[in-house]
Each structure stands twice: as C-alpha cells, then as structure tokens.
Write a protein that holds these residues in place. Structure first.
Motif: not given
Length: 222
Positions: A39-42, A132-137, A139-141
């Motif tokens: 989410v924080s990466t553009t 882990m990026t997909s797991v941790e993100s 809920g937001a995406d």
C-alpha cells in the motif's frame, strides 16, 4: 544496408532492451513491496528506484502495481529472473512443497519430509517476503487479499497432498489423522512461521530447515 536489414538487426536489440527494462522495474518493485509494503509503495517510487520514467512503467505494466506484484511474485516463485516471470504457471500450478508429497511407493517417511522441507524452505527463501507482503496488506487492498487467499489455498492443497501420501504409505503415527497432518503441515510450512523465525527471531536458513524437519518428524511420523 537495406531497410529490411536494419529492421532485422535493430529489433532484437530493442527487444533485449525492453526485457532488461522490464526486469529492472520488477526487481525494484519487489524490493519496495517487501521493504515498504504494498500500500505504501507508489508507481512513482518504483520508477525512481528502477531509474525509468513513470510512463515507462505503465507502458510495460498497464495493470500498474497489481500487475507488477504478480510479475515479481511469479519470478520469485519460479526462481529465475524477472524476464521469465510471464512464463510462470498460474498460482495453483506453481511448484510448491506438496509436489513431492505422495512420492514413489517405498519412499521412507524421513526422505519425504526432507524433500518437503527442502522445497518449501527454498520457495520461502525466494518468495516469502512477497507472500508476507500480500498477507500483511490484505486488509487494506483487495488485490493483496486475492493474492494471499490464492497462496493460502495452494499451501493447504499441497499440505493435504503430503498428508494423504504419508497416510497411504502407512507413515503417519496411529494417533495422527490425515486432517491433523494436513493442518500441521499447512501451519508449520506457512510464510508466517518462516517470517517469524527467519526475520523476527533471526534464525539462519539451516537452523530453520533443521527445526522444521525435526518438528514434522516428531509430530507426524511413526
């Protein structure tokens, strides 16, 4: 030199340049997704890290961040460069620990477990950060939720394949059902456990492999 000859000569060079640019962008995206989160990466940050224009990123990846994540994850799972990411199978067809599950008749339990741990650990060393990026993100995406769900289903399916194989060969303990074995394999071989031990606890990969092998043997096998 004829116009046709010029085109024949220059086209491979352009294609190679495009492949290199694509690989550079995917590698930059993968690093940023793991380090900063999805989410924080553009796309602008990805372009800057790769040393290309934002327009170049969208030309190569019209789907934007979601397509870039898929390319990066496929490349990591395949174990090759980002150039070959587009040739990787769909998520459910990726090479996973469970592919060695049933094994040939006569395979002993310890060899099967060693194969499962080796393949699983190698996969998570390459792709665990992105998983882990997909797991941790998730809920937001919604795209990350989809990626996380796809991997969870693939991991669960492969864990069951392993459990069924062990059961068919009479290698599970009498008090361990196929369901229980599948749940243990799913949990202990997950990217979450890998991240906890490798990233948070600071274990090296050999320590992780040894622990996982010993724990699966003690928990599941005769």
């Amino acid at each position: 030199m004829s116009q046709h000859a010029k085109r024949t000569y220059s086209s491979p060079l352009r294609e190679e340049a495009a492949r290199r640019t694509r690989a550079t962008v995917v590698d930059a995206a993968a690093r940023l997704f793991v380090d900063r989160g999805y989410v924080s990466t553009t796309v602008k940050q990805i372009a800057e890290t790769a040393g290309v224009a934002v327009r170049t990123v969208f030309t190569a990846f019209p789907g934007g961040k979601s397509e870039l994540f898929r390319e990066a994850l496929d490349a990591a799972v395949a174990g090759g460069s980002a150039d070959s990411a587009g040739d990787d199978p769909a998520p459910a067809e990726r090479s996973r620990p469970g592919r060695v599950a049933s094994g040939p008749a006569g395979s002993d339990a310890e060899r099967i477990v060693e194969q499962v741990v080796r393949y699983g650990a190698d996969l998570l060393e390459r792709a665990g950060g992105l998983l882990m990026t997909s797991v941790e993100s998730s809920g937001a995406d919604p795209d990350m939720r989809r990626f996380a769900d796809e991997d969870a289903r693939a991991t669960a399916d492969n864990a069951r394949t392993i459990a069924v194989g062990l059961h068919r060969h009479g290698l599970l303990r009498d008090d361990v059902s196929v369901d229980h074995a599948a749940h243990v394999l799913y949990t202990l071989g997950s990217p979450q456990v890998h991240a906890l031990l490798r990233r948070d606890c600071g274990w090296d990969v050999d320590e992780y492999r040894a622990w996982l092998t010993a724990t699966l043997r003690a928990t599941l096998l005769r």
